[in-house]
Design a protein around this motif. Structure first.
Motif, PDB file in Angstrom:
ATOM      1  N   TYR A  16       0.831  -1.218   0.000  1.00  0.00           N
ATOM      2  CA  TYR A  16       0.000   0.000   0.000  1.00  0.00           C
ATOM      3  C   TYR A  16       0.860   1.259   0.000  1.00  0.00           C
ATOM      4  CZ  TYR A  16      -2.914   3.874   1.464  1.00  0.00           C
ATOM      5  OH  TYR A  16      -3.518   5.095   1.532  1.00  0.00           O
ATOM      6  N   SER A  17       0.391   2.262  -0.757  1.00  0.00           N
ATOM      7  CA  SER A  17       0.990   3.596  -0.741  1.00  0.00           C
ATOM      8  C   SER A  17      -0.092   4.661  -0.728  1.00  0.00           C
ATOM      9  CB  SER A  17       1.875   3.827  -1.964  1.00  0.00           C
ATOM     10  OG  SER A  17       2.201   5.212  -2.066  1.00  0.00           O
ATOM     11  N   PRO A  18       0.050   5.690   0.139  1.00  0.00           N
ATOM     12  CA  PRO A  18      -0.886   6.813   0.135  1.00  0.00           C
ATOM     13  C   PRO A  18      -0.433   7.955  -0.763  1.00  0.00           C
ATOM     14  CG  PRO A  18       0.525   7.005   2.032  1.00  0.00           C
ATOM     15  CD  PRO A  18       0.979   5.765   1.282  1.00  0.00           C
ATOM     16  N   GLN A  19       0.702   7.766  -1.474  1.00  0.00           N
ATOM     17  CA  GLN A  19       1.237   8.829  -2.334  1.00  0.00           C
ATOM     18  C   GLN A  19       1.479  10.124  -1.546  1.00  0.00           C
ATOM     19  OE1 GLN A  19       2.123   8.204  -5.461  1.00  0.00           O
ATOM     20  NE2 GLN A  19       1.237   6.145  -5.519  1.00  0.00           N
ATOM     21  N   HIS A  20       1.987   9.983  -0.323  1.00  0.00           N
ATOM     22  CA  HIS A  20       2.291  11.121   0.561  1.00  0.00           C
ATOM     23  C   HIS A  20       1.041  11.807   1.105  1.00  0.00           C
ATOM     24  CE1 HIS A  20       6.573  10.992  -0.161  1.00  0.00           C
ATOM     25  NE2 HIS A  20       6.423  11.169  -1.453  1.00  0.00           N
ATOM     26  N   GLY A  21      -0.150  11.252   0.826  1.00  0.00           N
ATOM     27  CA  GLY A  21      -1.377  11.958   1.151  1.00  0.00           C
ATOM     28  C   GLY A  21      -2.085  11.460   2.387  1.00  0.00           C
ATOM     29  N   THR A  22      -3.388  11.747   2.432  1.00  0.00           N
ATOM     30  CA  THR A  22      -4.193  11.535   3.630  1.00  0.00           C
ATOM     31  C   THR A  22      -4.422  10.065   3.959  1.00  0.00           C
ATOM     32  OG1 THR A  22      -6.229  11.648   2.334  1.00  0.00           O
ATOM     33  CG2 THR A  22      -5.421  13.706   3.260  1.00  0.00           C
ATOM     34  N   GLY A  23      -4.294   9.186   2.960  1.00  0.00           N
ATOM     35  CA  GLY A  23      -4.494   7.771   3.241  1.00  0.00           C
ATOM     36  C   GLY A  23      -3.567   7.239   4.307  1.00  0.00           C
ATOM     37  N   GLY A  24      -2.386   7.852   4.421  1.00  0.00           N
ATOM     38  CA  GLY A  24      -1.439   7.424   5.437  1.00  0.00           C
ATOM     39  C   GLY A  24      -1.935   7.641   6.850  1.00  0.00           C
ATOM     40  N   SER A  25      -2.926   8.527   7.020  1.00  0.00           N
ATOM     41  CA  SER A  25      -3.470   8.811   8.351  1.00  0.00           C
ATOM     42  C   SER A  25      -4.500   7.793   8.803  1.00  0.00           C
ATOM     43  CB  SER A  25      -4.135  10.203   8.362  1.00  0.00           C
ATOM     44  OG  SER A  25      -3.218  11.216   8.050  1.00  0.00           O
ATOM     45  N   ILE A  26      -5.060   7.020   7.863  1.00  0.00           N
ATOM     46  CA  ILE A  26      -6.203   6.188   8.234  1.00  0.00           C
ATOM     47  C   ILE A  26      -6.150   4.767   7.689  1.00  0.00           C
ATOM     48  CG2 ILE A  26      -7.569   7.015   6.279  1.00  0.00           C
ATOM     49  CD1 ILE A  26      -8.966   6.268   9.794  1.00  0.00           C
ATOM     50  N   VAL A  27      -5.603   4.558   6.481  1.00  0.00           N
ATOM     51  CA  VAL A  27      -5.640   3.220   5.881  1.00  0.00           C
ATOM     52  C   VAL A  27      -4.908   2.183   6.724  1.00  0.00           C
ATOM     53  CG1 VAL A  27      -4.963   1.832   3.880  1.00  0.00           C
ATOM     54  CG2 VAL A  27      -6.067   4.056   3.545  1.00  0.00           C
ATOM     55  N   PRO A  28      -3.695   2.480   7.253  1.00  0.00           N
ATOM     56  CA  PRO A  28      -3.047   1.472   8.103  1.00  0.00           C
ATOM     57  C   PRO A  28      -3.905   1.069   9.302  1.00  0.00           C
ATOM     58  CG  PRO A  28      -1.458   3.125   7.445  1.00  0.00           C
ATOM     59  CD  PRO A  28      -2.803   3.637   7.021  1.00  0.00           C
ATOM     60  N   ARG A  29      -4.609   2.026   9.867  1.00  0.00           N
ATOM     61  CA  ARG A  29      -5.477   1.723  11.002  1.00  0.00           C
ATOM     62  C   ARG A  29      -6.655   0.864  10.574  1.00  0.00           C
ATOM     63  NH1 ARG A  29      -8.354   6.198  15.025  1.00  0.00           N
ATOM     64  NH2 ARG A  29      -9.802   4.728  16.021  1.00  0.00           N
TER      65      ARG A  29
ATOM     66  N   ASP B  23       3.862  14.907   2.488  1.00  0.00           N
ATOM     67  CA  ASP B  23       4.872  15.692   1.775  1.00  0.00           C
ATOM     68  C   ASP B  23       4.182  16.530   0.710  1.00  0.00           C
ATOM     69  OD1 ASP B  23       6.963  16.739   0.357  1.00  0.00           O
ATOM     70  OD2 ASP B  23       7.901  14.822  -0.137  1.00  0.00           O
ATOM     71  N   GLU B  24       4.205  17.839   0.873  1.00  0.00           N
ATOM     72  CA  GLU B  24       3.555  18.728  -0.087  1.00  0.00           C
ATOM     73  C   GLU B  24       4.242  18.732  -1.449  1.00  0.00           C
ATOM     74  OE1 GLU B  24       5.708  22.926   1.202  1.00  0.00           O
ATOM     75  OE2 GLU B  24       3.907  22.261   2.264  1.00  0.00           O
ATOM     76  N   GLN B  25       5.501  18.277  -1.478  1.00  0.00           N
ATOM     77  CA  GLN B  25       6.247  18.229  -2.733  1.00  0.00           C
ATOM     78  C   GLN B  25       6.078  16.901  -3.475  1.00  0.00           C
ATOM     79  OE1 GLN B  25       7.900  20.778  -4.148  1.00  0.00           O
ATOM     80  NE2 GLN B  25       7.216  22.056  -2.442  1.00  0.00           N
ATOM     81  N   PHE B  26       5.439  15.939  -2.845  1.00  0.00           N
ATOM     82  CA  PHE B  26       5.284  14.606  -3.436  1.00  0.00           C
ATOM     83  C   PHE B  26       6.645  14.079  -3.925  1.00  0.00           C
ATOM     84  CE2 PHE B  26       1.190  16.752  -3.887  1.00  0.00           C
ATOM     85  CZ  PHE B  26       0.316  15.812  -3.364  1.00  0.00           C
ATOM     86  N   SER B  27       7.622  14.172  -3.046  1.00  0.00           N
ATOM     87  CA  SER B  27       9.022  13.969  -3.429  1.00  0.00           C
ATOM     88  C   SER B  27       9.328  12.572  -3.966  1.00  0.00           C
ATOM     89  CB  SER B  27       9.927  14.249  -2.226  1.00  0.00           C
ATOM     90  OG  SER B  27       9.718  15.559  -1.747  1.00  0.00           O
ATOM     91  N   ALA B  28       8.645  11.558  -3.462  1.00  0.00           N
ATOM     92  CA  ALA B  28       9.023  10.183  -3.808  1.00  0.00           C
ATOM     93  C   ALA B  28       8.071   9.535  -4.803  1.00  0.00           C
ATOM     94  CB  ALA B  28       9.110   9.329  -2.543  1.00  0.00           C
ATOM     95  N   THR B  29       7.295  10.343  -5.504  1.00  0.00           N
ATOM     96  CA  THR B  29       6.396   9.768  -6.511  1.00  0.00           C
ATOM     97  C   THR B  29       6.404  10.622  -7.773  1.00  0.00           C
ATOM     98  OG1 THR B  29       4.145   8.999  -6.961  1.00  0.00           O
ATOM     99  CG2 THR B  29       4.354  10.990  -5.629  1.00  0.00           C
TER     100      THR B  29
END
Length: 547
Positions: A221-234, A254-260
């Motif tokens: 799973y990846s949230p693409q630096h976004g909001t999914g990281g706050s809830i999907v793992p839970r 990350d507002e720059q989306f550095s790793a995608t």
């Protein structure tokens, strides 16, 4: 325009840094930034972050929010609003400004304290019995963009009539560049019980008899630096999916989306990191959500490599999965640009299929206005899906859990989601689609649209086209019979052309960007047959564009 530019350049309200941004604009950027006001439509407002009345900045956000406040107060003696925001540049600041504008007008405000997805905002509106919700996000747009989405009191984006009633209140605010009144207090935090209640609803979508199989399916799973990281793992943890690998580089906000390379699940580049993890760890299924976690992309390990599923394919698989689990009465809702694949599966299983215009707001409104028990599933080709009656916008968070369960269900039988997809193709025919996103000027968008609209009936018939739907005029033209009838969907700038074999293509301007979209859909007995037919449709469109 020059006068407006000078007013902004010399305004005492602007900081030195903001004025320098204007001076750094190229000529084209300057013209665009001051070319009228930032528009507000049924998708809210979306644009480049920057200074000027046609950009997202503290003044344009304040004007929009003050207009919303006036609108709410005119329709309700007391009002309550919920606000959420994503990881983009200025999202948290715009959320805070919006809250302060609303509270200065006497409106009660709840705001999530951390990044939270759009579907959680939709849920929170009803959970907190609010009158509206505001989501600060530009969804899957590039990092230079941000946006402002407005939700009604049941958690769906505004329908055209609601936007029409709102716009005069925004206009009464007056000039964008002015001194606004902000409350000095902070918004109330959305209670943790709201998030817990949402997760409990997601769990109810699953089948507890399969819980022992959840750990047997390996998920990336990846949230693409976004909001999914706050809830999907839970959600995964509380639902019992323990065999999950997270793309470490893309988990932090990350507002720059550095790793995608792309945060849009529709773009295969969004899967590059996930595919590396998948190949290294031999993961069964790969899932990714866009920055505000309302769109889901899925990839499945199949015969030694990964197949990325389209929105049409995953939608049909979900319909089939529901039918296999006793859902034999109700309505599946899809948009007019979505493939007929899932509809064919639904109808054979005894479900009713309802079509809406493009825009998930129409699916959300249908799910709410009808008896919720009658709504089974809603989806669109652009990776938006909705189950249940607790959210009324597309929800990639719930879909992460549902698709994970589907993968576990099929793995216990010794095959994959793609194996099941192939079985459906064998039964229903091979459905194939294509989408063109033509990035052109606003003037060229309208020119292309008019070219297709003006095609004479003789030319259409000569190329096998037997019916034309013009949603802007609400007319359906039966070309072989020279007969017309009225379309019942709301008016929209969309044309859809049907061929005698059931294939079709559709053309519409984008509602959020200067581009025009062409959708193509065919059905053949085999993949090869469908590819050949699809090429014939796209060749016709190419010939029209070159005309």
């Amino acid at each position: 325009m020059n006068n407006e530019i000078e007013i902004w350049k010399n305004a005492e309200l602007l900081t030195t840094e903001e004025k320098s941004q204007i001076n750094q604009y190229s000529e084209a950027e300057l013209i665009d930034a001051f070319a009228g006001e930032l528009g507000f439509g049924t998708g809210g407002a979306r644009g480049l972050i920057g200074i000027g009345p046609n950009r997202l900045n503290r003044f344009t956000v304040s004007k929009l929010t003050l207009g919303v406040a006036k609108w709410l107060l005119a329709n309700s003696a007391g009002s309550r609003v919920v606000i959420a925001y994503d990881n983009r540049y200025m999202s948290k600041e715009f959320a805070s400004l919006s809250a302060q504008i609303l509270m200065a007008q006497g409106i009660e405000v709840f705001c999530f304290e951390i990044l939270m997805p759009t579907p959680l905002l939709s849920f929170a509106v009803r959970y907190l019995e609010a009158d509206a919700g505001i989501m600060i996000t530009a969804s899957h747009n590039p990092k230079e963009y941000n946006g402002y989405k407005l939700y009604n009191n049941f958690g769906a984006q505004l329908l055209p009539d609601e936007v029409e009633s709102l716009l005069p209140f925004i206009e009464t605010v007056g000039a964008t560049l002015q001194e606004y009144q902000y409350a000095e207090t902070t918004a109330q935090p959305v209670p943790e019980a709201c998030v817990a209640a949402y997760i409990a609803q997601v769990e109810r979508l699953l089948h507890p008899q399969y819980r022992d199989d959840y750990a047997k399916v390996s998920i990336g799973y990846s949230p693409q630096h976004g909001t999914g990281g706050s809830i999907v793992p839970r959600v995964f943890a509380e639902c019992g999916f323990t065999n999950v690998t997270y793309v470490a580089e893309q988990m932090p906000s990350d507002e720059q989306f550095s790793a995608t390379k792309s945060a849009n699940p529709e773009n295969p580049q969004a899967f590059e990191q996930l595919l590396e993890y998948g190949e290294r760890l031999q993961l069964d299924v790969l899932l990714t959500t866009d920055p505000d976690a309302d769109r889901l992309g899925a990839g499945v390990r199949y015969q030694g490599s990964y197949q990325l599923l389209s929105g049409n394919q995953l939608g049909a698989l979900v319909v089939d999965y529901l039918l296999q689990h006793g859902v034999d009465d109700g309505t599946v809702v899809k948009t007019i640009v979505t493939s007929d694949f899932g509809a064919a599966v639904a109808r054979k299983g005894g479900l009713v299929v309802h079509e809406t215009l493009t825009g998930f707001k129409y699916i959300g409104a249908f799910a709410h206005q009808e008896n919720p028990k009658q709504f089974v599933f809603g989806y669109e080709e652009s990776f938006g899906y909705l189950l249940g009656d607790f959210v009324f916008d597309k929800d990639a968070v719930q879909m992460c859990a549902v698709v994970a369960e589907m993968a576990a269900f099929y793995k216990r039988q010794g095959f994959t989601l793609v194996d099941r997809l192939e079985q459906l193709y064998a039964e229903f025919g091979f459905y194939l689609e294509d989408l063109w996103n033509l990035q052109v000027s606003t003037a060229r968008v309208q020119e292309i649209y008019q070219i297709f609209d003006a095609l004479p009936a003789e030319l259409l018939l000569a190329n096998g086209i037997v019916m034309k739907n013009d949603y802007q005029t609400s007319r359906q033209y039966q070309l072989t019979e020279a007969r017309e009838q009225v379309l019942t969907l709301p008016k929209a700038q969309v044309l859809k052309f049907y061929f005698s074999d059931g294939s079709w293509f559709c053309i519409r301007p984008s509602g959020t960007e200067p581009q025009i979209k062409l959708y193509f859909a065919v059905q053949g007995a085999t993949n090869i047959e469908s590819k050949k037919r699809l090429a014939e449709l796209t060749d016709f469109a190419t010939s029209v564009l070159n005309f």
